[in-house]
Scaffold this motif. Structure first.
Motif, PDB file in Angstrom:
ATOM      1  N   THR A 291       0.845  -1.193   0.000  1.00 60.25           N
ATOM      2  CA  THR A 291       0.000   0.000   0.000  1.00 60.25           C
ATOM      3  C   THR A 291       0.879   1.241   0.000  1.00 60.25           C
ATOM      4  O   THR A 291       1.717   1.419   0.895  1.00 60.25           O
ATOM      5  N   SER A 292       0.700   2.113  -0.976  1.00 62.12           N
ATOM      6  CA  SER A 292       1.503   3.328  -1.071  1.00 62.12           C
ATOM      7  C   SER A 292       1.084   4.327   0.001  1.00 62.12           C
ATOM      8  O   SER A 292       0.002   4.220   0.598  1.00 62.12           O
ATOM      9  N   TYR A 293       1.937   5.322   0.209  1.00 66.25           N
ATOM     10  CA  TYR A 293       1.619   6.391   1.164  1.00 66.25           C
ATOM     11  C   TYR A 293       0.299   7.064   0.780  1.00 66.25           C
ATOM     12  O   TYR A 293      -0.562   7.317   1.639  1.00 66.25           O
ATOM     13  N   GLU A 294       0.134   7.356  -0.503  1.00 62.39           N
ATOM     14  CA  GLU A 294      -1.073   8.041  -0.960  1.00 62.39           C
ATOM     15  C   GLU A 294      -2.318   7.189  -0.709  1.00 62.39           C
ATOM     16  O   GLU A 294      -3.348   7.695  -0.221  1.00 62.39           O
ATOM     17  N   GLN A 295      -2.223   5.899  -1.022  1.00 65.81           N
ATOM     18  CA  GLN A 295      -3.371   5.016  -0.807  1.00 65.81           C
ATOM     19  C   GLN A 295      -3.668   4.846   0.678  1.00 65.81           C
ATOM     20  O   GLN A 295      -4.832   4.734   1.080  1.00 65.81           O
ATOM     21  N   LEU A 296      -2.625   4.839   1.499  1.00 61.09           N
ATOM     22  CA  LEU A 296      -2.836   4.749   2.951  1.00 61.09           C
ATOM     23  C   LEU A 296      -3.612   5.971   3.443  1.00 61.09           C
ATOM     24  O   LEU A 296      -4.578   5.839   4.212  1.00 61.09           O
ATOM     25  N   CYS A 297      -3.198   7.155   3.005  1.00 58.37           N
ATOM     26  CA  CYS A 297      -3.907   8.373   3.412  1.00 58.37           C
ATOM     27  C   CYS A 297      -5.376   8.312   2.998  1.00 58.37           C
ATOM     28  O   CYS A 297      -6.274   8.696   3.762  1.00 58.37           O
ATOM     29  N   LEU A 298      -5.617   7.820   1.797  1.00 61.45           N
ATOM     30  CA  LEU A 298      -6.995   7.700   1.309  1.00 61.45           C
ATOM     31  C   LEU A 298      -7.785   6.708   2.167  1.00 61.45           C
ATOM     32  O   LEU A 298      -8.927   6.992   2.561  1.00 61.45           O
ATOM     33  N   GLN A 299      -7.193   5.559   2.453  1.00 63.42           N
ATOM     34  CA  GLN A 299      -7.874   4.567   3.289  1.00 63.42           C
ATOM     35  C   GLN A 299      -8.228   5.137   4.659  1.00 63.42           C
ATOM     36  O   GLN A 299      -9.320   4.905   5.190  1.00 63.42           O
ATOM     37  N   LEU A 300      -7.305   5.902   5.226  1.00 65.39           N
ATOM     38  CA  LEU A 300      -7.537   6.438   6.564  1.00 65.39           C
ATOM     39  C   LEU A 300      -8.629   7.500   6.569  1.00 65.39           C
ATOM     40  O   LEU A 300      -9.480   7.515   7.476  1.00 65.39           O
ATOM     41  N   ILE A 301      -8.645   8.384   5.591  1.00 66.11           N
ATOM     42  CA  ILE A 301      -9.703   9.401   5.570  1.00 66.11           C
ATOM     43  C   ILE A 301     -11.054   8.747   5.296  1.00 66.11           C
ATOM     44  O   ILE A 301     -12.099   9.221   5.776  1.00 66.11           O
ATOM     45  N   GLN A 302     -11.045   7.635   4.585  1.00 66.56           N
ATOM     46  CA  GLN A 302     -12.312   6.935   4.349  1.00 66.56           C
ATOM     47  C   GLN A 302     -12.857   6.294   5.615  1.00 66.56           C
ATOM     48  O   GLN A 302     -14.061   6.057   5.711  1.00 66.56           O
ATOM     49  N   THR A 303     -12.001   6.028   6.606  1.00 67.43           N
ATOM     50  CA  THR A 303     -12.502   5.465   7.868  1.00 67.43           C
ATOM     51  C   THR A 303     -13.383   6.456   8.607  1.00 67.43           C
ATOM     52  O   THR A 303     -14.150   6.065   9.493  1.00 67.43           O
ATOM     53  N   ALA A 304     -13.277   7.738   8.264  1.00 69.95           N
ATOM     54  CA  ALA A 304     -14.168   8.726   8.874  1.00 69.95           C
ATOM     55  C   ALA A 304     -15.619   8.473   8.491  1.00 69.95           C
ATOM     56  O   ALA A 304     -16.534   9.015   9.115  1.00 69.95           O
TER      57      ALA A 304
END
Length: 314
Positions: A291-304
């Motif tokens: 998982t790339s840094y960018e995809q990780l950031c996206l996954q985390l904001i989606q947890t909201a």
């Protein structure tokens, strides 16, 4: 990609970890923008809660570290404002920021953590070396990033170490020093869906994983996945998951360990808003899984979205 609306990246703040938060927030903001997210930086040091309420954010990524960002205060404000956010809620955030309370909860759950003492005045130092044999460490009970941290190997180091830690906190944690390997385990998700990412082993120069070696030098070595046998690795990852859930964490976090010479893991603390800098550990573990840094950031904001659903019911 699901439309995330207007996203705020909360960063900076007023804690002793402001400098790290500025780096984390800048990285997250850049990553989300590269993915086409309408992301905006928001520094809670210079911008007020009134401005946050008026900003029109549909959700926010909390890239703050330390007090007034990671300790439940901001999380409570966001809930009052009905703004979904990343990471743990007010209670788990507050508990995790309090290293003493975290250790007490882990002990109640039968999870291994080093012996400790809580110091609030100079009088509490009397007989400390008898109650907690050396070497031991001292650190503020409510700070991170090794702020105010000292190792005590002889009696004349006790008072200066306490004075340093007390500059940052009214409560100081003295904890048995575990000689061994330093490990950390990111955990992603909530409840039954929570899972541990690959273990990272940290090999700092002379074993000194201080602020400088964490964020600025390239002298610290990281091994991910950590070179451990499968059974031990599975045990540590499960301890991390259980430690995270015991505190009530959600979304994401990182659990820190020491592994002693007998391969006994010892829980040190859990971080509910870990670093997201170029040297940070959660992105490193995610990368090991592809998982790339960018995809990780996206996954985390989606947890909201979980909190978004809760807000929608209000």
């Amino acid at each position: 990609m699901t439309d995330l609306g207007k996203v705020g990246v909360l960063y900076g703040g007023i804690s002793a970890e402001r400098e790290v938060s500025l780096m984390s927030g800048a990285g997250v903001h850049q990553a989300l923008c590269q993915l086409g997210v309408d992301a905006h930086l928001f520094d809670t040091q210079s911008q007020s809660l009134a401005e946050l309420a008026q900003a029109g954010f549909d959700r926010v990524f909390i890239a703050l570290h330390g007090r007034y960002g990671e300790d439940g205060t901001l999380q409570g404000a966001l809930e009052l404002l009905h703004i979904p956010y990343t990471g743990s809620g007010p209670m788990a955030s507050a508990v995790a920021m309090d290293k003493v309370m975290t250790k007490r909860i882990w002990l109640q759950h039968g999870l291994p953590t080093p012996d400790f003492a809580v110091l609030k005045t100079m009088q509490d130092l009397v007989g400390l070396a008898d109650r907690l044999p050396m070497p031991f460490i001292m650190k503020p009970a409510h700070e991170g990033s090794t702020v105010g941290f000292s190792r005590i190997d002889q009696i004349d180091q006790i008072e200066p170490a306490y004075a340093l830690a007390a500059k940052f906190d009214r409560a100081v944690l003295a904890e048995r020093f575990i000689q061994g390997r330093e490990l950390t385990v990111p955990v992603i998700g909530s409840g039954e869906q929570a899972r541990s990412l690959p273990i990272i082993e940290i090999a700092a120069p002379d074993g000194n994983y201080d602020f400088e070696n964490k964020y600025y030098t390239n002298d610290t070595q990281y091994f991910c996945p950590a070179p451990l046998d499968d059974a031990l690795s599975e045990t540590i990852r499960e301890y991390a998951r259980l430690a995270y859930l015991a505190v009530g964490c959600e979304g994401w976090g990182r659990v820190d360990f020491m592994l002693d010479a007998d391969n006994q893991p010892w829980l040190l603390e859990v971080n509910t808003s870990p670093g997201m800098t170029s040297h940070s550990l959660v992105p490193m573990a995610a990368k090991a899984e592809g998982t790339s840094y960018e995809q990780l950031c996206l996954q985390l904001i989606q947890t909201a979205d979980l909190k978004l659903q809760a807000v929608a019911r209000l």
